[in-house]
Design a protein around this motif. Structure first.
Motif, PDB file in Angstrom:
ATOM      1  N   GLN A   1       0.453   1.589  13.694  1.00 17.09           N
ATOM      2  CA  GLN A   1       0.807   2.730  14.716  1.00 17.09           C
ATOM      3  C   GLN A   1       0.407   4.105  13.246  1.00 17.09           C
ATOM      4  O   GLN A   1      -0.485   4.762  13.351  1.00 17.09           O
ATOM      5  CB  GLN A   1       2.409   3.281  14.961  1.00 17.09           C
ATOM      6  CG  GLN A   1       1.734   2.582  16.527  1.00 17.09           C
ATOM      7  CD  GLN A   1       1.824   1.063  16.182  1.00 17.09           C
ATOM      8  OE1 GLN A   1       2.725  -0.097  15.515  1.00 17.09           O
ATOM      9  NE2 GLN A   1       0.832  -0.239  17.386  1.00 17.09           N
ATOM     10  N   ALA A   2       0.371   3.083  12.532  1.00 16.27           N
ATOM     11  CA  ALA A   2       0.313   4.906  11.422  1.00 16.27           C
ATOM     12  C   ALA A   2      -1.271   4.954  11.064  1.00 16.27           C
ATOM     13  O   ALA A   2      -1.245   5.576  10.015  1.00 16.27           O
ATOM     14  CB  ALA A   2       0.386   3.410   9.605  1.00 16.27           C
ATOM     15  N   PHE A   3      -1.926   3.932  11.189  1.00 19.80           N
ATOM     16  CA  PHE A   3      -3.284   4.250  11.366  1.00 19.80           C
ATOM     17  C   PHE A   3      -4.324   5.595  12.750  1.00 19.80           C
ATOM     18  O   PHE A   3      -3.391   4.523  14.528  1.00 19.80           O
ATOM     19  CB  PHE A   3      -4.656   3.082  11.862  1.00 19.80           C
ATOM     20  CG  PHE A   3      -4.274   1.794  10.355  1.00 19.80           C
ATOM     21  CD1 PHE A   3      -4.885   2.436   9.349  1.00 19.80           C
ATOM     22  CD2 PHE A   3      -3.302   0.931  10.627  1.00 19.80           C
ATOM     23  CE1 PHE A   3      -4.920   1.582   7.853  1.00 19.80           C
ATOM     24  CE2 PHE A   3      -3.425   0.483   9.194  1.00 19.80           C
ATOM     25  CZ  PHE A   3      -4.042   0.456   8.323  1.00 19.80           C
ATOM     26  N   ASP A   4      -4.500   5.642  12.358  1.00 20.86           N
ATOM     27  CA  ASP A   4      -5.257   6.968  13.698  1.00 20.86           C
ATOM     28  C   ASP A   4      -6.156   5.777  14.636  1.00 20.86           C
ATOM     29  O   ASP A   4      -6.404   4.884  13.970  1.00 20.86           O
ATOM     30  CB  ASP A   4      -6.486   7.614  13.056  1.00 20.86           C
ATOM     31  CG  ASP A   4      -6.639   9.305  14.253  1.00 20.86           C
ATOM     32  OD1 ASP A   4      -7.761   8.443  14.965  1.00 20.86           O
ATOM     33  OD2 ASP A   4      -5.916   9.991  14.660  1.00 20.86           O
TER      34      ASP A   4
ATOM     35  N   LEU B   1      -7.995  -1.870  -2.852  1.00 15.91           N
ATOM     36  CA  LEU B   1      -7.062  -2.062  -2.105  1.00 15.91           C
ATOM     37  C   LEU B   1      -6.626  -2.400  -0.951  1.00 15.91           C
ATOM     38  O   LEU B   1      -5.777  -2.029  -0.713  1.00 15.91           O
ATOM     39  CB  LEU B   1      -6.751  -0.127  -2.426  1.00 15.91           C
ATOM     40  CG  LEU B   1      -7.025   0.021  -4.120  1.00 15.91           C
ATOM     41  CD1 LEU B   1      -6.358   1.317  -3.773  1.00 15.91           C
ATOM     42  CD2 LEU B   1      -5.482  -0.491  -4.686  1.00 15.91           C
ATOM     43  N   GLY B   2      -7.943  -3.139  -0.458  1.00 15.85           N
ATOM     44  CA  GLY B   2      -7.841  -3.762   0.652  1.00 15.85           C
ATOM     45  C   GLY B   2      -7.578  -2.909   2.133  1.00 15.85           C
ATOM     46  O   GLY B   2      -6.933  -2.912   3.198  1.00 15.85           O
ATOM     47  N   ARG B   3      -8.698  -1.736   1.946  1.00 15.78           N
ATOM     48  CA  ARG B   3      -8.560  -1.128   2.741  1.00 15.78           C
ATOM     49  C   ARG B   3      -7.736  -0.052   2.742  1.00 15.78           C
ATOM     50  O   ARG B   3      -6.997   0.332   3.529  1.00 15.78           O
ATOM     51  CB  ARG B   3      -9.017  -1.485   3.831  1.00 15.78           C
ATOM     52  CG  ARG B   3     -10.520  -1.594   3.778  1.00 15.78           C
ATOM     53  CD  ARG B   3     -11.302  -2.905   4.953  1.00 15.78           C
ATOM     54  NE  ARG B   3     -12.736  -2.799   4.897  1.00 15.78           N
ATOM     55  CZ  ARG B   3     -12.846  -3.979   3.593  1.00 15.78           C
ATOM     56  NH1 ARG B   3     -12.966  -4.997   3.393  1.00 15.78           N
ATOM     57  NH2 ARG B   3     -14.289  -4.493   3.711  1.00 15.78           N
ATOM     58  N   GLY B   4      -7.163   0.132   1.648  1.00 13.92           N
ATOM     59  CA  GLY B   4      -5.238   0.831   2.356  1.00 13.92           C
ATOM     60  C   GLY B   4      -4.380  -0.173   1.879  1.00 13.92           C
ATOM     61  O   GLY B   4      -2.721   0.100   1.284  1.00 13.92           O
ATOM     62  N   PHE B   5      -4.455  -1.134   2.779  1.00 14.95           N
ATOM     63  CA  PHE B   5      -3.399  -1.943   3.023  1.00 14.95           C
ATOM     64  C   PHE B   5      -2.627  -2.877   1.821  1.00 14.95           C
ATOM     65  O   PHE B   5      -1.376  -2.601   1.779  1.00 14.95           O
ATOM     66  CB  PHE B   5      -4.225  -3.486   3.885  1.00 14.95           C
ATOM     67  CG  PHE B   5      -2.980  -3.996   4.301  1.00 14.95           C
ATOM     68  CD1 PHE B   5      -1.893  -3.984   5.454  1.00 14.95           C
ATOM     69  CD2 PHE B   5      -1.961  -4.619   3.553  1.00 14.95           C
ATOM     70  CE1 PHE B   5      -0.719  -4.505   5.792  1.00 14.95           C
ATOM     71  CE2 PHE B   5      -1.280  -5.176   4.475  1.00 14.95           C
ATOM     72  CZ  PHE B   5      -0.365  -5.400   5.045  1.00 14.95           C
ATOM     73  N   LEU B   6      -3.360  -2.879   0.620  1.00  9.99           N
ATOM     74  CA  LEU B   6      -2.249  -3.208  -1.059  1.00  9.99           C
ATOM     75  C   LEU B   6      -1.464  -2.108  -1.389  1.00  9.99           C
ATOM     76  O   LEU B   6      -0.736  -2.808  -1.940  1.00  9.99           O
ATOM     77  CB  LEU B   6      -3.666  -3.838  -1.752  1.00  9.99           C
ATOM     78  CG  LEU B   6      -3.505  -4.669  -1.395  1.00  9.99           C
ATOM     79  CD1 LEU B   6      -4.971  -5.251  -2.441  1.00  9.99           C
ATOM     80  CD2 LEU B   6      -3.265  -5.957  -1.013  1.00  9.99           C
TER      81      LEU B   6
ATOM     82  N   GLY C   1       0.981  -0.463   0.102  1.00  8.04           N
ATOM     83  CA  GLY C   1       2.048  -0.300   1.050  1.00  8.04           C
ATOM     84  C   GLY C   1       2.208   0.391   2.131  1.00  8.04           C
ATOM     85  O   GLY C   1       3.236   0.758   2.414  1.00  8.04           O
ATOM     86  N   ARG C   2       1.410   1.656   2.293  1.00  8.27           N
ATOM     87  CA  ARG C   2       0.961   3.014   2.969  1.00  8.27           C
ATOM     88  C   ARG C   2       0.973   2.591   4.352  1.00  8.27           C
ATOM     89  O   ARG C   2       2.037   3.600   5.446  1.00  8.27           O
ATOM     90  CB  ARG C   2       0.062   3.640   2.756  1.00  8.27           C
ATOM     91  CG  ARG C   2       0.658   4.249   1.158  1.00  8.27           C
ATOM     92  CD  ARG C   2      -0.113   5.887   1.367  1.00  8.27           C
ATOM     93  NE  ARG C   2      -0.250   6.331  -0.528  1.00  8.27           N
ATOM     94  CZ  ARG C   2      -1.320   5.539  -1.227  1.00  8.27           C
ATOM     95  NH1 ARG C   2      -2.391   4.428  -0.776  1.00  8.27           N
ATOM     96  NH2 ARG C   2      -1.393   6.313  -2.822  1.00  8.27           N
ATOM     97  N   TYR C   3       1.052   1.313   4.898  1.00 12.63           N
ATOM     98  CA  TYR C   3       0.913   0.889   6.129  1.00 12.63           C
ATOM     99  C   TYR C   3       1.449   0.159   6.574  1.00 12.63           C
ATOM    100  O   TYR C   3       1.751  -1.337   6.109  1.00 12.63           O
ATOM    101  CB  TYR C   3      -0.243   1.030   6.485  1.00 12.63           C
ATOM    102  CG  TYR C   3      -1.868   1.734   6.239  1.00 12.63           C
ATOM    103  CD1 TYR C   3      -1.542   3.313   6.872  1.00 12.63           C
ATOM    104  CD2 TYR C   3      -1.995   1.575   4.728  1.00 12.63           C
ATOM    105  CE1 TYR C   3      -2.401   4.093   6.097  1.00 12.63           C
ATOM    106  CE2 TYR C   3      -3.001   2.749   4.863  1.00 12.63           C
ATOM    107  CZ  TYR C   3      -3.580   3.576   5.310  1.00 12.63           C
ATOM    108  OH  TYR C   3      -4.006   5.065   4.165  1.00 12.63           O
TER     109      TYR C   3
ATOM    110  N   ARG D   1      -7.853  -7.979   9.678  1.00 13.52           N
ATOM    111  CA  ARG D   1      -6.288  -7.992   9.130  1.00 13.52           C
ATOM    112  C   ARG D   1      -5.278  -7.956   9.318  1.00 13.52           C
ATOM    113  O   ARG D   1      -4.649  -7.921   8.408  1.00 13.52           O
ATOM    114  CB  ARG D   1      -6.959  -8.858   6.731  1.00 13.52           C
ATOM    115  CG  ARG D   1      -7.374  -9.688   6.875  1.00 13.52           C
ATOM    116  CD  ARG D   1      -7.966  -9.660   5.223  1.00 13.52           C
ATOM    117  NE  ARG D   1      -8.883 -10.842   4.334  1.00 13.52           N
ATOM    118  CZ  ARG D   1      -9.169 -11.313   3.919  1.00 13.52           C
ATOM    119  NH1 ARG D   1      -8.582  -9.833   2.753  1.00 13.52           N
ATOM    120  NH2 ARG D   1      -9.410 -12.067   3.400  1.00 13.52           N
ATOM    121  N   LEU D   2      -6.026  -6.213   9.991  1.00 11.91           N
ATOM    122  CA  LEU D   2      -4.430  -5.733  10.560  1.00 11.91           C
ATOM    123  C   LEU D   2      -4.964  -5.727  12.102  1.00 11.91           C
ATOM    124  O   LEU D   2      -4.095  -4.641  12.646  1.00 11.91           O
ATOM    125  CB  LEU D   2      -5.426  -4.777   9.335  1.00 11.91           C
ATOM    126  CG  LEU D   2      -5.751  -4.409   7.907  1.00 11.91           C
ATOM    127  CD1 LEU D   2      -6.391  -2.330   8.394  1.00 11.91           C
ATOM    128  CD2 LEU D   2      -4.452  -4.547   7.393  1.00 11.91           C
TER     129      LEU D   2
END
Length: 204
Positions: free
Chosen positions: A93-96, A80-85, A87-89, A107-108
């Protein structure tokens, strides 16, 4: 991979453990085609763990064909692309601030995040057309790469686990698989899939 130890020595030691009944199978992680062949010549390799997702498709050229030629299952990490795929991020700033993805994932990073987010938009639209979440569609695409593909998406929440499981019920035609690949062209993704530190352990 331990660059200071021949793969034959490593796999030979693991083969001894198989014969002793201490382990059942031998697997590799992030190994190049030549290394896979050398390892398999010492003892049958059961599985290869390596990154593979709709936006990380480097293994398709040589690694996946080598594994399949030798009958080795493929266990994609970061499907899942470390969560990126998912669509939640929608912003960094959504990351701690202590999240390794915020601090170190190329990539982030600040220079690549917005461009990659824009690239995700057509893929998210395609997911809506399929009545699925982007994460479900990303996993469904990977599951349609072959019966020898066993993705390992990480999750800490039950609702995310249930979402991952729903991906197994999505049926895609060959044309739909290609449509997904066109919606999110891996060649246009900005940034390396791993940090420079992590890349030193990748035998590619």
């Amino acid at each position: 991979m331990d660059v200071n130890t021949p793969i034959e020595e490593t796999v030979g030691a693991l083969a001894d453990l198989v014969r002793a009944g201490d382990i059942l199978h031998v697997g590799l992680s992030e190994a190049a085609p030549a290394t896979i062949r050398r390892a398999h010549a010492v003892h049958p390799i059961t599985a290869l763990q390596t990154e593979w997702s709709v936006w990380s498709r480097e293994i398709e050229a040589e690694i996946a064909p080598t594994a399949r030629e030798l009958g080795i299952a493929i266990v994609p990490n970061a499907p899942l692309g470390r969560g990126f795929l998912t669509g939640r991020y929608r912003s960094r700033q959504a990351f701690d601030a202590n999240d390794f993805r915020y601090a170190a994932q190329p990539r982030l990073s600040e220079e690549n995040f917005d461009a990659n987010l824009a690239l995700l938009a057509p893929f998210e639209q395609l997911a809506r057309e399929h009545g699925a979440t982007p994460g479900e569609l990303a996993l469904a695409w990977l599951l349609h790469q072959g019966e020898d593909v066993i993705p390992i998406p990480g999750t800490r929440r039950v609702d995310h686990l249930e979402e991952n499981l729903r991906a197994t019920s999505i049926l895609l035609s060959a044309d739909e698989v290609k449509e997904i690949e066109r919606a999110l062209p891996a060649s246009l993704v900005r940034g390396n899939k791993l940090t420079d530190f992590s890349l030193q352990f990748v035998d590619l």
